[in-house]
Scaffold this active site. Structure first.
Site, PDB file in Angstrom:
ATOM      1  N   HIS A   1      51.690  50.462  39.798  1.00 46.90           N
ATOM      2  CA  HIS A   1      51.824  50.102  41.210  1.00 46.90           C
ATOM      3  C   HIS A   1      51.693  51.316  42.115  1.00 46.90           C
ATOM      4  O   HIS A   1      52.302  51.344  43.180  1.00 46.90           O
ATOM      5  CB  HIS A   1      53.201  49.454  41.460  1.00 46.90           C
ATOM      6  CG  HIS A   1      53.369  48.121  40.808  1.00 46.90           C
ATOM      7  ND1 HIS A   1      54.598  47.596  40.493  1.00 46.90           N
ATOM      8  CD2 HIS A   1      52.460  47.207  40.422  1.00 46.90           C
ATOM      9  CE1 HIS A   1      54.430  46.405  39.933  1.00 46.90           C
ATOM     10  NE2 HIS A   1      53.152  46.151  39.875  1.00 46.90           N
TER      11      HIS A   1
HETATM   12  C1  LIG Z   1      47.686  46.970  33.472  1.00 46.27           C
HETATM   13  C2  LIG Z   1      48.085  46.501  34.855  1.00 46.27           C
HETATM   14  C3  LIG Z   1      49.017  45.467  34.998  1.00 46.27           C
HETATM   15  C4  LIG Z   1      49.363  45.016  36.277  1.00 46.27           C
HETATM   16  N1  LIG Z   1      50.167  43.914  36.399  1.00 46.27           N
HETATM   17  C5  LIG Z   1      50.275  43.320  37.622  1.00 46.27           C
HETATM   18  C6  LIG Z   1      50.886  42.050  37.758  1.00 46.27           C
HETATM   19  O1  LIG Z   1      51.333  41.422  36.791  1.00 46.27           O
HETATM   20  N2  LIG Z   1      50.941  41.514  39.010  1.00 46.27           N
HETATM   21  C7  LIG Z   1      50.443  42.145  40.100  1.00 46.27           C
HETATM   22  O2  LIG Z   1      50.516  41.595  41.209  1.00 46.27           O
HETATM   23  N3  LIG Z   1      49.897  43.366  40.002  1.00 46.27           N
HETATM   24  C8  LIG Z   1      49.761  43.944  38.781  1.00 46.27           C
HETATM   25  N4  LIG Z   1      49.114  45.136  38.670  1.00 46.27           N
HETATM   26  C9  LIG Z   1      48.730  45.852  39.905  1.00 46.27           C
HETATM   27  C10 LIG Z   1      47.532  45.268  40.643  1.00 46.27           C
HETATM   28  O3  LIG Z   1      46.573  44.718  39.765  1.00 46.27           O
HETATM   29  C11 LIG Z   1      46.932  46.377  41.487  1.00 46.27           C
HETATM   30  O4  LIG Z   1      47.929  46.895  42.327  1.00 46.27           O
HETATM   31  C12 LIG Z   1      45.803  45.889  42.361  1.00 46.27           C
HETATM   32  O5  LIG Z   1      44.752  45.410  41.553  1.00 46.27           O
HETATM   33  C13 LIG Z   1      45.311  47.023  43.241  1.00 46.27           C
HETATM   34  O6  LIG Z   1      44.167  46.596  43.906  1.00 46.27           O
HETATM   35  P1  LIG Z   1      43.134  47.642  44.511  1.00 46.27           P
HETATM   36  O7  LIG Z   1      42.048  46.808  45.112  1.00 46.27           O
HETATM   37  O8  LIG Z   1      43.868  48.607  45.356  1.00 46.27           O
HETATM   38  O9  LIG Z   1      42.562  48.506  43.286  1.00 46.27           O
HETATM   39  P2  LIG Z   1      41.997  48.115  41.862  1.00 46.27           P
HETATM   40  O10 LIG Z   1      42.379  46.751  41.460  1.00 46.27           O
HETATM   41  O11 LIG Z   1      42.354  49.220  40.936  1.00 46.27           O
HETATM   42  O12 LIG Z   1      40.401  48.093  42.078  1.00 46.27           O
HETATM   43  C14 LIG Z   1      39.653  49.245  42.331  1.00 46.27           C
HETATM   44  C15 LIG Z   1      38.203  49.002  41.902  1.00 46.27           C
HETATM   45  O13 LIG Z   1      37.437  50.134  42.282  1.00 46.27           O
HETATM   46  C16 LIG Z   1      36.548  50.473  41.234  1.00 46.27           C
HETATM   47  N5  LIG Z   1      36.228  51.894  41.313  1.00 46.27           N
HETATM   48  C17 LIG Z   1      37.064  52.939  41.057  1.00 46.27           C
HETATM   49  N6  LIG Z   1      36.401  54.097  41.227  1.00 46.27           N
HETATM   50  C18 LIG Z   1      35.152  53.782  41.621  1.00 46.27           C
HETATM   51  C19 LIG Z   1      34.017  54.560  41.972  1.00 46.27           C
HETATM   52  N7  LIG Z   1      34.047  55.897  41.961  1.00 46.27           N
HETATM   53  N8  LIG Z   1      32.872  53.929  42.342  1.00 46.27           N
HETATM   54  C20 LIG Z   1      32.818  52.560  42.375  1.00 46.27           C
HETATM   55  N9  LIG Z   1      33.885  51.777  42.038  1.00 46.27           N
HETATM   56  C21 LIG Z   1      35.027  52.388  41.674  1.00 46.27           C
HETATM   57  C22 LIG Z   1      37.316  50.128  39.987  1.00 46.27           C
HETATM   58  O14 LIG Z   1      36.458  50.001  38.852  1.00 46.27           O
HETATM   59  C23 LIG Z   1      38.005  48.839  40.396  1.00 46.27           C
HETATM   60  O15 LIG Z   1      37.206  47.726  40.124  1.00 46.27           O
HETATM   61  C24 LIG Z   1      48.793  45.636  37.423  1.00 46.27           C
HETATM   62  C25 LIG Z   1      47.878  46.677  37.274  1.00 46.27           C
HETATM   63  C26 LIG Z   1      47.503  47.110  36.010  1.00 46.27           C
HETATM   64  C27 LIG Z   1      46.502  48.222  35.886  1.00 46.27           C
END
Ligand SMILES: Cc1cc2nc3c(=O)[nH]c(=O)nc-3n(C[C@H](O)[C@H](O)[C@H](O)COP(=O)(O)OP(=O)(O)OC[C@H]3O[C@@H](n4cnc5c(N)ncnc54)[C@H](O)[C@@H]3O)c2cc1C
Length: 529
Positions: free
Chosen positions: A467
């Site tokens: 998180h």
């Molecule tokens: C193992 C795990 C379990 C979790 N369990 C839960 C849960 O049960 N419930 C819940 O609500 N949340 C959970 N979370 C947290 C939640 O999934 C994340 O907080 C949320 O997905 C964050 O969203 P985001 O869009 O900020 O980033 P992310 O979901 O991390 O997405 C970022 C995206 O950017 C892409 N990216 C990164 N670098 C680059 C680059 N240089 N160029 C192009 N693309 C890139 C990545 O490949 C990814 O697809 C969990 C997370 C993980 C990892």
């Protein structure tokens, strides 16, 4: 070179929501760039967070962090790498946080983020199985269901919880009180509903939306003080209106720093030319340290009997593939609770998640396996940690490792609250009717008693919460990385929309809050504000 109005980088919950909302206007061209592949891996359908998926670098980033704790252990922070981002590999538990969390964002100087505007965003994205209500949405893109929990073990957990004063709640997000119940989950008919499934796939055929997969962005192209586009190896795209970074709380500050936007001294030491001295890019990082506690059961109940052997796991896989039922059709943690570590608090300050399985000791390089003997697992974390770590690039080479300092349990608040939480979990498992099911605590074990022993056990045997936030936190000050409209200070036409902009934790898991945050950000972008 390809030219778009908006270039969104990263297809996690934030990027998928933005692609959906911004491409709703057929007059604008939107590019969504994702480093990972399409979400076609058959393993991700299961809501059970499969260790083999989470540990597979082809579908999940593995970021090593600085050694920490008494044993100076090395841990990898995992993030999903495909359409859907981390929501394609996560634990599917759905929680939103409550009024106090979002009103606190406003109080920090971020108008437009309070509960009265965030609740409508949540209601707009939700398709809640319990139906629409003043605090729930139905008919939106993101399906939310309640775990269909049953069986004596889980019922006894709920029984013990209610005896300790937690209200048994059907909708755990309805009120910010002490409560316990079956988890809310982004699951439909036994299948994970990732952000890609909810927000992206339904609009993929829009002619004004281009999705580039297997495309890694290394930096933002800056021209005359504005973000003109993005650059990767063998890839460039230009943005007429805005570049929006949605790569999550680890990759977004990395891309900003590689683009020359970050703390000047740190960038210079890494050999990166400084364009904008923005001292808090990568700083202020907050992450949950999760206690992992396990208990041996007196009877052979729970999932270990099936999942504790390879043959049993294969049988569970076949059952899941054929019927979308069985343990692999449920979240690992079927029960979620919110509790106060001290009775005088005005709202819960800790969260627990309980599953009817237990893990074997982790062997380096191997997937996390279930124990054969019957066991239960409880994860516990404090909701609002205030220890701050940070991360920064170590070289202009995008493939060089980041220096990530988790700085867990650095404040007295975090240590005291964590110790109180740990003891609350022990109290829960010692309360009838659950107590009668428990033979003994196996992890960390009853010899762990003193406050420092508890903290050390949390560091040595716990886990990161997945998180991480605040590495590009919003705020009104000149040194806040983004302003309350999520515009990067010091550069025109560049926004950050992902978990990194949250300056403080919201009470719960992050996938839902990040989706709602991006929904709200889309309002600002569409309004031109
Ligand atoms: C193992 C795990 C379990 C979790 N369990 C839960 C849960 O049960 N419930 C819940 O609500 N949340 C959970 N979370 C947290 C939640 O999934 C994340 O907080 C949320 O997905 C964050 O969203 P985001 O869009 O900020 O980033 P992310 O979901 O991390 O997405 C970022 C995206 O950017 C892409 N990216 C990164 N670098 C680059 C680059 N240089 N160029 C192009 N693309 C890139 C990545 O490949 C990814 O697809 C969990 C997370 C993980 C990892």
């Amino acid at each position: 070179m390809a030219q778009f109005d908006y270039v969104i980088v990263g297809a996690g919950p934030a990027g998928c929501v933005l692609a959906n909302r911004l491409s709703a206007d057929p007059r604008v061209d939107v590019l969504l760039v994702e480093a990972g592949d399409r979400d076609i891996d058959p393993r991700i359908a299961s809501p059970w967070m499969l260790a083999e998926v989470v540990g597979d670098p082809s579908v999940a980033w593995q970021y090593p962090i600085r050694p920490f704790g008494p044993a100076q252990q090395v841990e990898h922070w995992v993030r999903g790498k495909m359409l859907g981002g981390s929501s394609a590999v996560n634990g599917v538990v759905y929680n939103r946080g409550g009024r106090a969390d979002y009103d606190a964002l406003e109080r920090l100087g971020n108008p437009g983020w309070g509960w009265d505007t965030m609740l409508p965003a949540f209601k707009a994205i939700e398709d809640h199985e319990l139906g629409a209500s003043p605090v729930r949405g139905a008919g939106g893109p993101l399906h939310v269901s309640t775990v269909d929990g049953s069986g004596p073990l889980l019922e006894d957990v709920l029984g013990a919880g209610t005896r300790l004063g937690l209200r048994r709640a059907r909708d755990l997000n309805e009120a910010d009180e002490e409560r316990i119940g079956y988890a809310m989950a982004t699951v439909r008919d036994g299948e994970r509903v990732s952000a890609a499934q909810a927000f992206l796939h339904p609009v993929m055929d829009r002619p004004n939306l281009t999705v580039a997969v297997n495309t890694v962005v290394d930096r933002v192209e800056l021209e005359g003080g504005r973000a003109a586009g993005v650059v990767g190896r063998g890839f460039e795209a230009r943005a007429g209106r805005e570049v929006i970074l949605a790569t999550g709380a680890i990759a977004t500050p990395k891309i900003l720093q590689l683009s020359g936007i970050g703390p000047a001294d740190t960038l210079r030491s890494a050999g990166v030319d400084v364009v904008v001295d923005s001292p808090n890019v990568g700083a202020r990082l907050r992450e949950h340290r999760v206690f992992l506690m396990q208990f041996r059961l007196a009877e052979d109940l729970g999932h270990n009997k099936l999942l504790g052997t390879e043959a049993g796991q294969e049988a569970a896989r076949r059952q899941y593939q054929a019927t979308r039922q069985g343990p692999l059709a449920t979240p690992q943690c079927e029960i979620v609770g919110f509790l106060k570590t001290r009775p005088e608090l005005d709202r819960p300050d800790a969260q627990i998640q309980i599953g009817q399985f237990s893990l074997r000791a982790l062997e380096p390089g191997k997937a996390h396996l279930m124990e054969r003997e019957p066991g239960m697992l409880c994860l516990g974390f404090i909701l609002r940690p205030d220890s701050e770590g940070g991360l920064h690039v170590t070289s202009p080479d995008p493939d060089a490792p980041l220096d990530i300092d988790a700085n867990y349990f650095a404040t007295e608040h975090d240590r005291t609250t964590a110790v109180d939480l740990f003891r609350s979990i022990r109290r829960l498992f010692a309360t009838e009717p659950l107590a009668g099911r428990i033979e003994h605590e196996t992890l960390p074990g009853s010899e762990v008693q003193a406050d420092q022993e508890i903290i050390d056990a949390g560091l040595a045997m716990g886990a990161c919460g997945y998180h991480a936030i605040a590495t590009c936190a919003m705020g009104p000050g000149d040194d806040d990385v983004v302003d309350p409209r999520l515009r990067v200070r010091g550069v025109e036409d560049l926004r950050v929309v992902d978990a990194s902009v949250l300056p403080i934790m919201v009470a719960g898991n992050l996938s839902g809050p990040v989706s709602a945050l991006a929904w709200r950000a889309a309002d600002f972008i569409v309004d031109g504000s």
